[in-house]
Design an enzyme around this catalytic site. Sequence first.
Site, mmCIF file in Angstrom:
data_model
loop_
_atom_site.group_PDB
_atom_site.id
_atom_site.type_symbol
_atom_site.label_atom_id
_atom_site.label_comp_id
_atom_site.label_asym_id
_atom_site.label_seq_id
_atom_site.Cartn_x
_atom_site.Cartn_y
_atom_site.Cartn_z
ATOM 1 N N CYS A 70 -9.956 -8.897 3.682
ATOM 2 C CA CYS A 70 -10.454 -8.666 5.040
ATOM 3 C C CYS A 70 -11.980 -8.499 5.031
ATOM 4 C CB CYS A 70 -9.731 -7.479 5.681
ATOM 5 S SG CYS A 70 -9.936 -7.431 7.487
ATOM 6 N N HIS A 106 -4.598 -9.388 5.724
ATOM 7 C CA HIS A 106 -4.186 -8.260 4.890
ATOM 8 C C HIS A 106 -2.891 -8.609 4.158
ATOM 9 C CE1 HIS A 106 -7.001 -5.075 6.089
ATOM 10 N NE2 HIS A 106 -7.011 -5.674 7.272
ATOM 11 N N GLU A 119 -1.450 -6.973 1.870
ATOM 12 C CA GLU A 119 -0.681 -5.738 1.659
ATOM 13 C C GLU A 119 0.128 -5.347 2.883
ATOM 14 O OE1 GLU A 119 -4.511 -4.252 3.515
ATOM 15 O OE2 GLU A 119 -3.852 -5.921 2.249
#
Length: 203
Positions: A82, A184, A186
């Site tokens: 990001c 992102h 994650e």
Amino acid sequence: MKLVIVDYGMGNLKSVTSALRYLGFYDIELSNEFSVLQRADKLILPGVGNYARAMSKINELQLTSSIRQLVLDEKKPILGICLGMQLMGQSSTETAHNTGLGLINGVVESFVRKDLKVPHVGYNQVTPCTNSRLYSALHANPDYYFTHSFRMTSNADIGVTTCIYGEEFVASFEIDNIAGVQFHPELSQTNGLHLLKNFVELF
């Protein structure tokens, strides 16, 4: 495999750490110390927030020269996430003109179209570059979770994967030991976990 997450005070550290541990990578350290970063097999540069503030913190910690030495000279693999990806470029127009880490040739600017809802938030498909390592063994045009108000563009040969949100922008790049993702991973469920695993194992 030792993974070091660069901690300059503006990263989504817990989520990234949790995702990596879920994948079975437990030798993870959070640090901004050069000696610790140097011992890493792979570096991860996360980031959430304002570009200028992030670069100010990185410069205060004298991390710019450290990261450039480790990545450009010593060829240590790094993944930017990001804002972390945006910081790897040359510059950003967010809050005036700011100079980045200069790891790759890319610039960060606001979306051009005024009718777009900004920030860009939600899942979007990406179009991976040819022979991508990040997207290896993933189905065509996987989707990932984005949340950003500025986007990177680049005309350089840096293995660009694109996304379209009203206009095309760099969703990720990968060249030699350097990779970055605007989204992102994650927070992107199975596709995101697979991408993180690919970075650790293929870079």
